[in-house]
Design an enzyme around this catalytic site. Structure first.
Site, PDB file in Angstrom:
ATOM      1  N   GLU A  11     -67.886  73.873   5.239  1.00  0.00           N
ATOM      2  CA  GLU A  11     -66.941  73.700   4.136  1.00  0.00           C
ATOM      3  C   GLU A  11     -67.060  74.916   3.223  1.00  0.00           C
ATOM      4  O   GLU A  11     -66.110  75.657   3.023  1.00  0.00           O
ATOM      5  CB  GLU A  11     -67.271  72.412   3.363  1.00  0.00           C
ATOM      6  N   ASP A  49     -62.319  62.298   0.955  1.00  0.00           N
ATOM      7  CA  ASP A  49     -63.535  62.842   0.358  1.00  0.00           C
ATOM      8  C   ASP A  49     -63.869  62.165  -0.990  1.00  0.00           C
ATOM      9  O   ASP A  49     -64.687  61.254  -1.027  1.00  0.00           O
ATOM     10  CB  ASP A  49     -63.413  64.368   0.220  1.00  0.00           C
ATOM     11  N   ASP A  50     -63.247  62.630  -2.072  1.00  0.00           N
ATOM     12  CA  ASP A  50     -63.510  62.079  -3.409  1.00  0.00           C
ATOM     13  C   ASP A  50     -62.197  61.916  -4.178  1.00  0.00           C
ATOM     14  O   ASP A  50     -61.894  62.725  -5.062  1.00  0.00           O
ATOM     15  CB  ASP A  50     -64.423  63.018  -4.211  1.00  0.00           C
ATOM     16  N   HIS A  82     -66.702  59.272  -0.173  1.00  0.00           N
ATOM     17  CA  HIS A  82     -67.982  59.069  -0.873  1.00  0.00           C
ATOM     18  C   HIS A  82     -67.869  57.910  -1.856  1.00  0.00           C
ATOM     19  O   HIS A  82     -66.790  57.616  -2.363  1.00  0.00           O
ATOM     20  CB  HIS A  82     -68.392  60.347  -1.603  1.00  0.00           C
ATOM     21  N   HIS A  92     -64.336  59.752   5.994  1.00  0.00           N
ATOM     22  CA  HIS A  92     -64.957  60.678   5.029  1.00  0.00           C
ATOM     23  C   HIS A  92     -64.572  60.314   3.593  1.00  0.00           C
ATOM     24  O   HIS A  92     -63.575  60.802   3.047  1.00  0.00           O
ATOM     25  CB  HIS A  92     -64.589  62.134   5.336  1.00  0.00           C
ATOM     26  N   HIS A 126     -72.440  67.114   6.582  1.00  0.00           N
ATOM     27  CA  HIS A 126     -71.429  68.054   6.081  1.00  0.00           C
ATOM     28  C   HIS A 126     -71.798  69.464   6.562  1.00  0.00           C
ATOM     29  O   HIS A 126     -72.971  69.819   6.581  1.00  0.00           O
ATOM     30  CB  HIS A 126     -71.445  68.114   4.551  1.00  0.00           C
TER      31      HIS A 126
HETATM   32 ZN   LIG Z   1     -67.806  64.933   1.525  1.00  0.00          ZN
END
Ligand SMILES: [Zn+2]
Length: 361
Positions: free
Chosen positions: A225, A303-304, A40, A38, A222
């Site tokens: 969340e 994630d980021d 991006h 996961h 996704h």
């Molecule tokens: Zn994500």
């Protein structure tokens, strides 16, 4: 009375101390082989690269991306999500030349290698780059080519998850799914659905995911969340998810968690992201332990990192310190990430045997 001089420990005491330390010292999670499922594309960029490219390309960065970095975000309301998205878009705007994409992927792969990740699945919404790089197909080709180069340079295997934007029309997602399946077996391994859950139901993207699954891709949307169990259930039942990005709010419905376990669906849990976006107050509040104890397969993800300030190994550290995961349990999480990946058999076998060595098996 004269003050006692500070006592140096005697040699036997020092030995005893060293022995105790070696007994309590735990193996470094950065050395634990794992897969990263996961992450991006723009969100994987090094912060230093963002600052350097922005200067080079004449892009003005807001304070939140320079001196106040990493930014404080609170995306559980729409305004907060909009701010997060705006920062992401500004970061993406520094990627203007094909070499920028190559650099991003090479550096990301280097960082993955340093964190013990031997297989990376990176999510890209090519729609976000297509205008600059000659359309959807040339963008996908460019990213695939850059991924091959990065993989050769670092030894980290890389697969692409093409992700549709759930705030766009479902027909755009179908177009992307058709494009994605043309690259099944040639670098694209999955199909995703990203952006604000409140602005696009999974249900509306059933057609696109059917195309992707029939074409041999993993379903990896996704869900769960920002919204609760209903969002996860739609991913599971309507999009036939193999994995779910986040999915943590499934924990609110024990029957749904049972279903996730029965189906062998993996949850890509991203503790730092959850805290940064205000989905959880602290890392201890991310329900990793509860989901794990219930038998759910979990792949930790960053994630980021560009916006949240930490990479993959930190996520393993957090579950160790905040949720009391033992080394055997951390090894188990790493195995789950590898088994849930689309990594080829030889890479899986190599990583799994490395996990056993890390855990002293
Ligand atoms: Zn994500």
């Amino acid at each position: 009375m004269s003050p006692r001089p500070a006592q140096e420990p005697s040699a036997p005491d020092r030995q005893k101390g060293a022995l105790a330390a070696s007994r309590t010292a735990r193996p470094d999670v950065a050395l634990l082989p794992k897969a990263h499922l996961h992450l991006h594309f723009t969100g994987s960029m090094r912060h230093s690269t963002l600052v350097e490219l922005a200067a080079l390309r004449g892009v003005h960065l807001p304070d939140a991306l320079v001196e106040d970095w990493p930014p404080r975000l609170h995306a559980t309301d729409e305004r907060g999500w909009f701010r997060f998205q705006r920062l992401y878009d500004i970061a993406r705007s520094v990627l203007q030349e094909p070499d920028d994409l190559r650099r991003l992927l090479r550096e990301t792969a280097e960082d993955e290698a340093a964190e013990g990740s031997g297989w990376l699945e990176i999510q890209v919404d090519p729609g976000g780059y297509a205008a600059r790089f000659g359309g959807l197909t040339p963008t996908v080709e460019l990213v695939l080519d850059a991924a091959r180069e990065a993989s050769e340079a670092t030894g980290v295997g890389i697969g692409l998850v093409l992700a549709a934007n759930r705030t766009r029309h479902p027909l755009d997602a179908k177009t992307l799914a058709r494009l994605a399946v043309q690259y099944t077996g040639r670098g694209v391994v999955g199909f995703g659905l990203s952006n604000d859950e409140r602005r696009g139901r999974a249900y509306d993207f059933e057609g696109a995911f059917r195309i992707a699954k029939r074409g041999g891709l993993l379903s990896d949307p996704h869900g769960g969340e920002l919204l609760g169990p209903a969002s996860v259930r739609e991913c599971l039942e309507t999009l036939d998810a193999d994995r779910i990005g986040h999915g943590i709010r499934a924990v609110e419905d024990p029957r749904l968690v049972e279903r996730i376990v029965e189906r062998g669906v993996t949850l890509e849990v991203c503790p730092s992201s959850n805290v940064s976006l205000g989905v959880a107050a602290t890392a201890a509040d991310v329900p990793v332990r509860r989901l794990y104890e219930a038998g759910a397969s979990i792949a930790l993800g960053a994630d980021d990192p560009l916006l949240f300030g930490s990479r993959l190994a930190r996520q393993y550290d957090l579950v160790r310190t905040e949720h009391g995961f033992t080394d055997a349990e951390l090894a188990d999480l790493a195995r789950q990430s590898i088994r849930a990946s689309a990594a080829p058999g030889d890479i899986r076998a190599r990583l799994l045997s490395g996990v056993d060595s890390w855990a002293g098996l």
